[in-house]
Design an enzyme around this catalytic site. Sequence first.
Site, PDB file in Angstrom:
ATOM      1  N   GLU A  40       0.836  -1.215   0.000  1.00 24.62           N
ATOM      2  CA  GLU A  40       0.000   0.000   0.000  1.00 24.62           C
ATOM      3  C   GLU A  40       0.861   1.252   0.000  1.00 24.62           C
ATOM      4  OE1 GLU A  40      -3.184  -0.095  -1.121  1.00 24.62           O
ATOM      5  OE2 GLU A  40      -3.591  -1.498   0.489  1.00 24.62           O
ATOM      6  N   SER A  74     -26.353   7.321 -14.420  1.00 22.10           N
ATOM      7  CA  SER A  74     -25.879   6.218 -13.588  1.00 22.10           C
ATOM      8  C   SER A  74     -27.032   5.706 -12.743  1.00 22.10           C
ATOM      9  CB  SER A  74     -24.756   6.726 -12.675  1.00 22.10           C
ATOM     10  OG  SER A  74     -24.581   5.835 -11.604  1.00 22.10           O
ATOM     11  N   LEU A 131     -12.059   0.527  -2.943  1.00 21.98           N
ATOM     12  CA  LEU A 131     -12.113  -0.660  -3.812  1.00 21.98           C
ATOM     13  C   LEU A 131     -12.105  -0.261  -5.292  1.00 21.98           C
ATOM     14  CD1 LEU A 131     -14.779  -2.733  -1.814  1.00 21.98           C
ATOM     15  CD2 LEU A 131     -12.288  -2.921  -1.694  1.00 21.98           C
ATOM     16  N   GLU A 166      -7.577  10.494 -14.321  1.00 22.69           N
ATOM     17  CA  GLU A 166      -7.780  10.704 -12.874  1.00 22.69           C
ATOM     18  C   GLU A 166      -6.803  11.758 -12.333  1.00 22.69           C
ATOM     19  OE1 GLU A 166      -9.445   7.839 -10.702  1.00 22.69           O
ATOM     20  OE2 GLU A 166      -9.122   8.913  -8.821  1.00 22.69           O
ATOM     21  N   ASP A 178      -4.497   0.818  -9.440  1.00 22.71           N
ATOM     22  CA  ASP A 178      -5.928   0.516  -9.556  1.00 22.71           C
ATOM     23  C   ASP A 178      -6.314   0.203 -11.001  1.00 22.71           C
ATOM     24  OD1 ASP A 178      -5.740   1.256  -6.961  1.00 22.71           O
ATOM     25  OD2 ASP A 178      -6.851   3.124  -7.149  1.00 22.71           O
TER      26      ASP A 178
HETATM   27  C1  GLA Z   1      -5.351   4.635  -3.980  1.00 20.16           C
HETATM   28  C2  GLA Z   1      -4.627   5.012  -5.259  1.00 20.16           C
HETATM   29  C3  GLA Z   1      -3.606   3.955  -5.652  1.00 20.16           C
HETATM   30  C4  GLA Z   1      -2.694   3.598  -4.479  1.00 20.16           C
HETATM   31  C5  GLA Z   1      -3.504   3.330  -3.221  1.00 20.16           C
HETATM   32  C6  GLA Z   1      -2.645   3.139  -1.998  1.00 20.16           C
HETATM   33  O1  GLA Z   1      -6.142   3.513  -4.195  1.00 20.16           O
HETATM   34  O2  GLA Z   1      -5.550   5.190  -6.294  1.00 20.16           O
HETATM   35  O3  GLA Z   1      -2.862   4.398  -6.757  1.00 20.16           O
HETATM   36  O4  GLA Z   1      -1.739   4.594  -4.276  1.00 20.16           O
HETATM   37  O5  GLA Z   1      -4.419   4.375  -2.941  1.00 20.16           O
HETATM   38  O6  GLA Z   1      -1.878   1.988  -2.126  1.00 20.16           O
END
Ligand code: GLA
Length: 395
Positions: A40, A74, A131, A166, A178
């Site tokens: 993380e 949506s 998520l 983003e 992500d």
């Molecule tokens: C968010 C960000 C990711 C990552 C996580 C932490 O989800 O979008 O890019 O940095 O936090 O691991």
Amino acid sequence: MNNNSWNLNSLKDDFIKHYDGSKEDISVFFAPGRVNLIGEHTDYNGGFVLPCSLHYGTFLLIRTANYSKIRFRSKNLTGGEEVDCAKPVIPIGNSWVNYPLGVISEFQKSGFRIPGYDLLFAGDIPNSAGLSSSASIEMVTAFALNELGGYGLGMLDLVKLSQRAENDFVGMKCGIMDMFAVGFGKKDHAIFLNCDNLNYELVPVILGDYCLVITNTNKQRRLADSKYNERRAECELAVNDLQSFKPIKNLSELDLSEFNTVAGRIKDDIVRKRALHVISENQRVIEAVKVLKHNDVQYFGELMYDSHRSLKEDYEVSCFELDTLVEEASKIEGVAGSRMTGAGFGGCTVSIVRNEQVENFIEKTGKNYKQKTGLEASFFIAKIGDGVRKVNIED
Ligand code: GLA
């Protein structure tokens, strides 16, 4: 959170109710959410991550239109928008539409002509829960536009394009994890990704008598984006200070033993702790992959607890609610490990729980969490699904 809580036929009926026309012209796409098992706040430091794509995600029903407007709706989020796509698109306040619109903007910037479209999104992952509901919306849009427009971009292009959307359009300086997990996910596998060179390996997740349980704190996340960007800036400060020792571009170029010998070069105590988290977390991911390959669930679980401790004490992105969930989980028999997942400051934990203890886990953790925080947690058993794809109605 119910997978396939959406019936595709009735979504098509809704689509026609909003936009008229015939059902035959609608295409359907799906992009999952993701859960990160370990690693993380390492992605934007060029480090290692180990996410999986979920069975849950976002459906997109889409149809090419014969006018130069894009219409958005949506099933989960209020408010629709209509945008003129003959001109470069610009952000609309704080609207959720900025996620798909940012993707459209990136296609435009790359020189692709965007025709008119009607879009209807329907998701079954909670927003702001860590998520990746936003990456799921971005990737499903990018994938669908690429397919329907015949632009011929590869998956990695779509991942990078969605990240730019983003970062630059929405203004959240997220890393690449992500979008990568949403794009490259594979059923029953985790993605061991090196975020520096984007090499990756799919590692089977074989948990035997155990399963993955995601628990949502249901805490309203505030200031998460600004704190996230603050952590990024702190990591850059650490890199600056360490450059007097070695010309590094990111923290992940150091391993833990090397870092320990030079940590003193980082002037600020807090910045030093941030760097320690990143570098120790990279090491935990490498170990986690090793033990996962040997199906050593217990050891994997211990690494999860260590990761949580580091995120709580050194990186300081946890919160009372996440800590309470992890602590209560650790008291329950049959729990191998538990940690916060995602950016933190709220959102979810992921735990590895023995199948036969899941009911007990949900009951006890839920009760104790409510007692301590006044909040109702929600639980679900995570199934690891495939990445973004086109959906046939028969699926
Ligand atoms: C968010 C960000 C990711 C990552 C996580 C932490 O989800 O979008 O890019 O940095 O936090 O691991």
